[in-house]
Design a protein around this motif. Structure first.
Motif, short mmCIF file in Angstrom:
data_model
loop_
_atom_site.label_atom_id
_atom_site.label_comp_id
_atom_site.label_asym_id
_atom_site.label_seq_id
_atom_site.Cartn_x
_atom_site.Cartn_y
_atom_site.Cartn_z
N ARG A 97 0.89 -5.63 -4.94
CA ARG A 97 0.46 -5.20 -3.61
C ARG A 97 -1.02 -5.53 -3.42
O ARG A 97 -1.73 -5.80 -4.40
N VAL A 98 -1.46 -5.51 -2.19
CA VAL A 98 -2.85 -5.81 -1.86
C VAL A 98 -3.42 -4.69 -0.99
O VAL A 98 -2.67 -3.91 -0.39
N GLU A 99 -4.75 -4.63 -0.95
CA GLU A 99 -5.43 -3.66 -0.11
C GLU A 99 -6.79 -4.22 0.28
O GLU A 99 -7.25 -5.22 -0.28
N ILE A 100 -7.44 -3.57 1.22
CA ILE A 100 -8.77 -4.00 1.65
C ILE A 100 -9.75 -3.86 0.50
O ILE A 100 -9.77 -2.83 -0.21
N SER A 101 -10.57 -4.87 0.27
CA SER A 101 -11.56 -4.83 -0.81
C SER A 101 -12.85 -4.18 -0.34
O SER A 101 -13.39 -4.56 0.70
N PRO A 102 -13.38 -3.23 -1.12
CA PRO A 102 -14.67 -2.63 -0.77
C PRO A 102 -15.84 -3.56 -1.07
O PRO A 102 -16.99 -3.23 -0.75
N PHE A 103 -15.57 -4.72 -1.65
CA PHE A 103 -16.62 -5.64 -2.07
C PHE A 103 -16.74 -6.87 -1.16
O PHE A 103 -17.60 -7.72 -1.39
N ALA A 104 -15.88 -6.97 -0.14
CA ALA A 104 -15.90 -8.11 0.77
C ALA A 104 -16.70 -7.76 2.01
O ALA A 104 -16.26 -6.95 2.84
N LEU A 105 -17.89 -8.35 2.14
CA LEU A 105 -18.72 -8.08 3.31
C LEU A 105 -18.01 -8.57 4.58
O LEU A 105 -17.50 -9.69 4.59
N PRO A 106 -17.97 -7.75 5.63
CA PRO A 106 -17.32 -8.18 6.88
C PRO A 106 -17.94 -9.48 7.40
O PRO A 106 -19.11 -9.77 7.14
N LYS A 107 -17.16 -10.22 8.14
CA LYS A 107 -17.59 -11.53 8.62
C LYS A 107 -18.86 -11.44 9.46
O LYS A 107 -19.76 -12.28 9.33
N HIS A 108 -18.99 -10.41 10.31
CA HIS A 108 -20.18 -10.31 11.15
C HIS A 108 -21.42 -9.97 10.33
O HIS A 108 -22.53 -10.33 10.71
N ILE A 109 -21.23 -9.31 9.19
CA ILE A 109 -22.35 -9.04 8.28
C ILE A 109 -22.75 -10.32 7.57
O ILE A 109 -23.94 -10.64 7.45
N LEU A 110 -21.78 -11.07 7.08
CA LEU A 110 -22.08 -12.35 6.41
C LEU A 110 -22.83 -13.30 7.34
O LEU A 110 -23.76 -13.99 6.91
N SER A 111 -22.44 -13.32 8.60
CA SER A 111 -23.07 -14.25 9.54
C SER A 111 -24.51 -13.87 9.84
O SER A 111 -25.28 -14.69 10.36
N ALA A 112 -24.91 -12.63 9.49
CA ALA A 112 -26.28 -12.18 9.72
C ALA A 112 -27.23 -12.59 8.59
O ALA A 112 -28.44 -12.46 8.72
#
Length: 204
Positions: A97-112
């Motif tokens: 199974r998979v779940e949301i990772s607490p270590f993946a910065l959201p795309k809008h944060i990465l773009s900043a």
């Protein structure tokens, strides 16, 4: 979760990173069927990578690659090695199974995050939604980051570009670019990039 359920979860819950040569990448955490927890996994369709490998191998075979043109050697063997033996991979049939990772910065944060601070290093500060600040940095990878205890990637409010955590416990600005590390740079207080696994799955 079967493959269809995993794909549906990824498409419903995770905004993909769009990569020129690899297509959409979905960053998450995964549990294997033996219970092993992988906090950082990228799911993607294998087709773009396969097509890129075929193209690159053909270029090496025919002497049309950038390596053959500029360096005058046959890189075919090295290219085969690159595509067959490098990188961390996990089989799709081993995933429970998979779940949301607490270590993946959201795309809008990465773009900043605003480019390299100096060659091969990007240092930046992070202000959390509760107002606390931390120092982050990476030499190359941006897909996943270590996080301060008690925080996840979705707790990030603001990116403070080209900053570092000093030994006095405060964020300071880097010179851009710099040739020597600041004398008060606190390496132990910097949250770094995380290594990750890739899982290739048809239908994503």
């Amino acid at each position: 979760m079967n493959n269809s359920e995993i794909i549906q979860f990824l498409k419903d819950n995770i905004e993909p990173l769009k990569r020129e040569f690899e297509g959409n990448q979905y960053r998450c955490s995964a549990y294997l069927k033996d219970g092993t927890y992988l906090p950082c996994v990228i799911f993607q369709n294998p087709e773009p990578t396969v097509n890129q490998a075929i193209k690159r191998l053909k270029e090496e075979r025919t002497g049309k690659s950038i390596f053959a043109k500029t360096l005058g050697f046959d890189g075919y063997r090295d290219m085969v090695k690159l595509y067959t033996t490098s990188g961390n991979k996990v089989n799709e049939y081993d995933i429970a199974r998979v779940e949301i990772s607490p270590f993946a910065l959201p795309k809008h944060i990465l773009s900043a995050i605003n480019g390299e601070t100096t060659m091969s290093w990007t240092g930046f500060g992070v202000k959390m939604k509760d107002g606390k600040e931390f120092g982050f940095g990476t030499s190359f990878l941006f897909e996943f980051f270590q996080m301060p205890e008690g925080y996840g990637a979705n707790d990030i409010d603001v990116i403070l570009n080209h900053q570092y955590m000093s030994t006095s416990g405060e964020l300071k600005e880097h010179n851009v670019p710099f040739t020597e590390w600041p004398s008060d740079y606190d390496e132990k207080a910097i949250y770094r990039e995380c290594q990750y696994f890739k899982c290739y799955m048809e239908g994503i």
